[in-house]
Design a protein around this motif. Structure first.
Motif, PDB file in Angstrom:
ATOM      1  N   ILE A  50       0.832  -1.198   0.000  1.00 37.24           N
ATOM      2  CA  ILE A  50       0.000   0.000   0.000  1.00 37.24           C
ATOM      3  C   ILE A  50       0.865   1.246   0.000  1.00 37.24           C
ATOM      4  O   ILE A  50       0.511   2.271  -0.593  1.00 37.24           O
ATOM      5  CB  ILE A  50      -0.984   0.000   1.204  1.00 37.24           C
ATOM      6  N   LEU A  51       2.049   1.185   0.627  1.00 38.07           N
ATOM      7  CA  LEU A  51       2.969   2.323   0.611  1.00 38.07           C
ATOM      8  C   LEU A  51       3.420   2.628  -0.806  1.00 38.07           C
ATOM      9  O   LEU A  51       3.444   3.795  -1.235  1.00 38.07           O
ATOM     10  CB  LEU A  51       4.178   2.029   1.505  1.00 38.07           C
ATOM     11  N   GLY A  52       3.746   1.589  -1.564  1.00 38.61           N
ATOM     12  CA  GLY A  52       4.141   1.779  -2.948  1.00 38.61           C
ATOM     13  C   GLY A  52       3.022   2.380  -3.782  1.00 38.61           C
ATOM     14  O   GLY A  52       3.265   3.243  -4.636  1.00 38.61           O
ATOM     15  N   SER A  53       1.794   1.939  -3.531  1.00 34.19           N
ATOM     16  CA  SER A  53       0.635   2.477  -4.253  1.00 34.19           C
ATOM     17  C   SER A  53       0.438   3.953  -3.928  1.00 34.19           C
ATOM     18  O   SER A  53       0.148   4.771  -4.817  1.00 34.19           O
ATOM     19  CB  SER A  53      -0.622   1.690  -3.889  1.00 34.19           C
ATOM     20  N   CYS A  54       0.582   4.307  -2.654  1.00 29.69           N
ATOM     21  CA  CYS A  54       0.431   5.704  -2.242  1.00 29.69           C
ATOM     22  C   CYS A  54       1.476   6.586  -2.912  1.00 29.69           C
ATOM     23  O   CYS A  54       1.162   7.681  -3.411  1.00 29.69           O
ATOM     24  CB  CYS A  54       0.537   5.831  -0.720  1.00 29.69           C
ATOM     25  N   ILE A  55       2.714   6.114  -2.962  1.00 34.10           N
ATOM     26  CA  ILE A  55       3.787   6.882  -3.611  1.00 34.10           C
ATOM     27  C   ILE A  55       3.495   7.058  -5.095  1.00 34.10           C
ATOM     28  O   ILE A  55       3.670   8.147  -5.658  1.00 34.10           O
ATOM     29  CB  ILE A  55       5.146   6.188  -3.399  1.00 34.10           C
ATOM     30  N   PHE A  67      -9.425   0.925   4.597  1.00 35.26           N
ATOM     31  CA  PHE A  67      -8.575   2.069   4.917  1.00 35.26           C
ATOM     32  C   PHE A  67      -7.646   2.421   3.760  1.00 35.26           C
ATOM     33  O   PHE A  67      -7.160   3.547   3.661  1.00 35.26           O
ATOM     34  CB  PHE A  67      -7.774   1.804   6.195  1.00 35.26           C
ATOM     35  N   GLN A  68      -7.393   1.460   2.857  1.00 32.78           N
ATOM     36  CA  GLN A  68      -6.526   1.748   1.720  1.00 32.78           C
ATOM     37  C   GLN A  68      -7.094   2.860   0.840  1.00 32.78           C
ATOM     38  O   GLN A  68      -6.352   3.695   0.317  1.00 32.78           O
ATOM     39  CB  GLN A  68      -6.306   0.495   0.874  1.00 32.78           C
ATOM     40  N   ALA A  69      -8.418   2.863   0.673  1.00 36.21           N
ATOM     41  CA  ALA A  69      -9.047   3.895  -0.154  1.00 36.21           C
ATOM     42  C   ALA A  69      -8.812   5.280   0.431  1.00 36.21           C
ATOM     43  O   ALA A  69      -8.670   6.267  -0.308  1.00 36.21           O
ATOM     44  CB  ALA A  69     -10.546   3.624  -0.288  1.00 36.21           C
ATOM     45  N   LEU A  70      -8.757   5.377   1.746  1.00 35.03           N
ATOM     46  CA  LEU A  70      -8.522   6.657   2.403  1.00 35.03           C
ATOM     47  C   LEU A  70      -7.059   7.074   2.282  1.00 35.03           C
ATOM     48  O   LEU A  70      -6.754   8.258   2.077  1.00 35.03           O
ATOM     49  CB  LEU A  70      -8.926   6.571   3.872  1.00 35.03           C
ATOM     50  N   LEU A  71      -6.148   6.128   2.411  1.00 33.88           N
ATOM     51  CA  LEU A  71      -4.733   6.446   2.256  1.00 33.88           C
ATOM     52  C   LEU A  71      -4.430   6.945   0.840  1.00 33.88           C
ATOM     53  O   LEU A  71      -3.663   7.900   0.654  1.00 33.88           O
ATOM     54  CB  LEU A  71      -3.880   5.214   2.562  1.00 33.88           C
ATOM     55  N   LEU A  72      -5.048   6.315  -0.155  1.00 36.84           N
ATOM     56  CA  LEU A  72      -4.818   6.734  -1.537  1.00 36.84           C
ATOM     57  C   LEU A  72      -5.440   8.097  -1.820  1.00 36.84           C
ATOM     58  O   LEU A  72      -4.909   8.877  -2.624  1.00 36.84           O
ATOM     59  CB  LEU A  72      -5.358   5.678  -2.496  1.00 36.84           C
ATOM     60  N   LEU A  73      -6.548   8.411  -1.164  1.00 33.32           N
ATOM     61  CA  LEU A  73      -7.132   9.740  -1.301  1.00 33.32           C
ATOM     62  C   LEU A  73      -6.173  10.785  -0.739  1.00 33.32           C
ATOM     63  O   LEU A  73      -5.931  11.823  -1.372  1.00 33.32           O
ATOM     64  CB  LEU A  73      -8.477   9.811  -0.576  1.00 33.32           C
ATOM     65  N   ALA A  74      -5.635  10.524   0.437  1.00 36.47           N
ATOM     66  CA  ALA A  74      -4.675  11.448   1.041  1.00 36.47           C
ATOM     67  C   ALA A  74      -3.446  11.621   0.149  1.00 36.47           C
ATOM     68  O   ALA A  74      -2.917  12.734   0.001  1.00 36.47           O
ATOM     69  CB  ALA A  74      -4.265  10.945   2.422  1.00 36.47           C
ATOM     70  N   ALA A  75      -3.001  10.536  -0.471  1.00 35.99           N
ATOM     71  CA  ALA A  75      -1.824  10.601  -1.346  1.00 35.99           C
ATOM     72  C   ALA A  75      -2.102  11.462  -2.574  1.00 35.99           C
ATOM     73  O   ALA A  75      -1.274  12.298  -2.967  1.00 35.99           O
ATOM     74  CB  ALA A  75      -1.416   9.192  -1.768  1.00 35.99           C
ATOM     75  N   ALA A  76      -3.268  11.267  -3.185  1.00 37.74           N
ATOM     76  CA  ALA A  76      -3.615  12.035  -4.385  1.00 37.74           C
ATOM     77  C   ALA A  76      -3.736  13.524  -4.070  1.00 37.74           C
ATOM     78  O   ALA A  76      -3.270  14.377  -4.835  1.00 37.74           O
ATOM     79  CB  ALA A  76      -4.917  11.501  -4.981  1.00 37.74           C
ATOM     80  N   VAL A  77      -4.359  13.849  -2.949  1.00 39.24           N
ATOM     81  CA  VAL A  77      -4.514  15.258  -2.568  1.00 39.24           C
ATOM     82  C   VAL A  77      -3.154  15.867  -2.224  1.00 39.24           C
ATOM     83  O   VAL A  77      -2.893  17.039  -2.531  1.00 39.24           O
ATOM     84  CB  VAL A  77      -5.489  15.399  -1.386  1.00 39.24           C
ATOM     85  N   SER A  78      -2.279  15.090  -1.608  1.00 38.20           N
ATOM     86  CA  SER A  78      -0.950  15.593  -1.239  1.00 38.20           C
ATOM     87  C   SER A  78      -0.147  15.998  -2.472  1.00 38.20           C
ATOM     88  O   SER A  78       0.610  16.980  -2.441  1.00 38.20           O
ATOM     89  CB  SER A  78      -0.182  14.529  -0.448  1.00 38.20           C
ATOM     90  N   GLY A  79      -0.299  15.248  -3.568  1.00 33.44           N
ATOM     91  CA  GLY A  79       0.405  15.594  -4.799  1.00 33.44           C
ATOM     92  C   GLY A  79       0.000  16.956  -5.313  1.00 33.44           C
ATOM     93  O   GLY A  79       0.842  17.740  -5.791  1.00 33.44           O
ATOM     94  N   PHE A  80      -1.290  17.268  -5.215  1.00 35.79           N
ATOM     95  CA  PHE A  80      -1.763  18.597  -5.620  1.00 35.79           C
ATOM     96  C   PHE A  80      -1.328  19.674  -4.642  1.00 35.79           C
ATOM     97  O   PHE A  80      -0.972  20.796  -5.035  1.00 35.79           O
ATOM     98  CB  PHE A  80      -3.294  18.600  -5.729  1.00 35.79           C
TER      99      PHE A  80
END
Length: 337
Positions: free
Chosen positions: A3-8, A183-196
Motif C-alpha cells: 500500500i505504501l508503494g501504491s500511495c507513492i 482504509f486503503q481507499a482513504l490512504l490513496l485519497l490522502a496521497a492524491a490530494v498531497s500531490g496537488f
C-alpha cells in the motif's frame, strides 16, 4: 509495503498531472481573478484539482480490480464523483446556471444514496429510527457537504489539509477498529490530494477549482455514509473529523441568512477568511486547521469510535463547542468583520 508503494505512485501521478493542468490553465487562460469572495490578490490559474480527481478515480479502479474494495462503495464513489467533477470542470471553464448545478448535485446525491442501499434501517440516539426520512437527510447531507467544501476552498492549502488530515484520521480508525471498511481507499485519497497540495501551499501556483472541491466534499460524504451502514459511532467520528469545515460553513450561512443576506451571494466572511485577513497570511490559518484536526478532533473521534457509548452523537457536540465559540468570537458571517 504494497500500500505504501501504491500511495507513492498515486502521489507522483497527482503531482505531475497538476503541473500539466497548470500549463493547460495558463494556455487556455483559465484564471481565477480576485473578486468580492476572494482571499487572494493575484490572478492565479485554477483547475489543478482535476489531477486529484483523475488520480483518485484511477486509484479506486485499481482497488476494485485487485479486489481490495467492494464494488458497491467503489462504483458509487466513481460514478457520483465523475458526474460532480465533470460539472465542476465545465463550471471552471464557463459559468453554469446555479439552479442547473444544484439540480445535478441532488441527482448525484440521490443516486449515491440509492446505490448504497438507502438508510431507512439506520437507528440513532440508542434505537430511534427515522425510516424513509433518513434517506432524505442523507441526500441533504451529501449536497451540503459537496457545496460547503466549495465554500471553504478559499485560501492556500485549506481544502487539501482538511481532506488529508480527515482521510488519514479515519484510515487509522478503520485500520484499528473496523476491518470491514477499507482504509486503503482513504490512504490513496490522502496521497492524491498531497500531490496537488505541493502546488497549492504555502504559495498557490494553481487553485483546486470546483472540479475538485465538490468532488472531495461528495467523496468524503459518501465514505461517511458508507461507514454509517456499518457503525453509527464511525459516522459520528467522520462528522467530528470534518468539524472545522462543517461548523464554519454552517454557522456562517445561518448567520448571513438571519441578517438578511442571500445564501448564494459571494462573500468572504467565513471564519477562516476573517482570520487569514487578521494575521495577514493564509499559511498560519491552514496550519491551525490541520493542528485542530490532529490534536483536538482526531482524539475525540477515536474515543467515540473505540468505546461502546450509548450516545456517540454527544461526541459531536463536545467536539464542536470550541469550534462554534471560535466562529462566534471572530464574527463569522459578518461582512464587516
Amino acid at each position: 509495503m504494497y500500500i505504501l508503494g501504491s500511495c507513492i505512485a498515486f502521489f507522483i501521478l497527482s503531482l505531475l498531472f497538476t503541473g500539466y493542468m497548470r500549463h493547460y490553465a495558463l494556455k487556455k487562460n483559465i484564471i481565477d481573478n480576485p473578486n468580492e469572495r476572494s482571499s487572494h490578490s493575484v490572478p492565479t490559474p485554477r483547475g489543478g484539482g482535476v489531477a486529484v480527481v483523475l488520480s483518485y478515480l484511477l486509484a479506486l479502479s485499481f482497488l476494485i480490480y485487485t479486489n481490495q474494495l467492494n464494488n458497491d462503495i467503489g462504483l458509487t464513489l466513481i460514478g457520483a464523483g465523475l458526474v460532480i467533477s465533470v460539472l465542476g470542470f465545465l463550471d471552471d471553464h464557463g459559468h453554469i446556471n446555479s439552479m442547473i448545478r444544484l439540480a445535478i448535485h441532488f441527482i448525484a446525491a440521490i443516486s449515491a444514496v440509492a446505490s448504497l442501499g438507502g438508510f431507512s434501517a439506520v437507528a440513532v440516539f440508542n434505537g430511534f429510527q427515522l425510516g424513509f426520512a433518513a434517506n432524505i437527510i442523507a441526500v441533504l447531507f451529501l449536497v451540503w457537504l459537496l457545496n460547503l467544501y466549495n465554500f471553504m476552498d478559499g485560501i492556500n492549502g485549506i481544502a487539501s489539509a482538511e481532506a488529508i488530515t480527515s482521510a488519514l484520521s479515519m484510515a487509522f480508525l478503520y485500520w484499528m477498529l473496523s476491518p470491514v471498511l477499507n482504509f486503503q481507499a482513504l490512504l490513496l485519497l490522502a496521497a492524491a490530494v498531497s500531490g496537488f497540495m505541493l502546488w497549492n501551499f504555502p504559495k498557490a501556483k494553481i487553485f483546486m477549482g470546483d472540479a475538485c472541491s465538490g468532488f472531495l466534499g461528495l467523496t468524503l460524504g459518501i465514505l461517511a455514509l458508507y461507514a454509517l451502514k456499518q457503525d453509527l459511532a464511525l459516522f459520528c467520528a467522520w462528522l467530528i473529523c470534518l468539524g472545522v469545515f462543517i461548523v464554519d460553513a454552517t454557522y456562517t450561512l445561518i448567520r448571513r441568512i438571519l441578517t438578511g443576506h442571500k445564501m448564494y451571494d459571494a462573500h468572504r466572511s467565513h471564519a477562516y477568511q476573517i482570520l487569514s485577513r487578521k494575521v495577514g497570511s493564509h499559511t498560519p490559518v491552514t496550519l491551525c486547521v490541520a493542528a485542530i484536526n490532529i490534536l483536538w478532533l482526531f482524539p475525540i473521534a477515536y474515543l467515540v469510535a473505540s468505546q461502546d457509548y450509548t450516545y456517540p452523537e454527544l461526541g459531536i457536540l463536545i467536539a464542536y463547542m470550541p469550534l462554534i465559540a471560535c466562529a462566534v468570537i471572530v464574527k463569522a458571517g459578518d461582512p464587516y468583520a
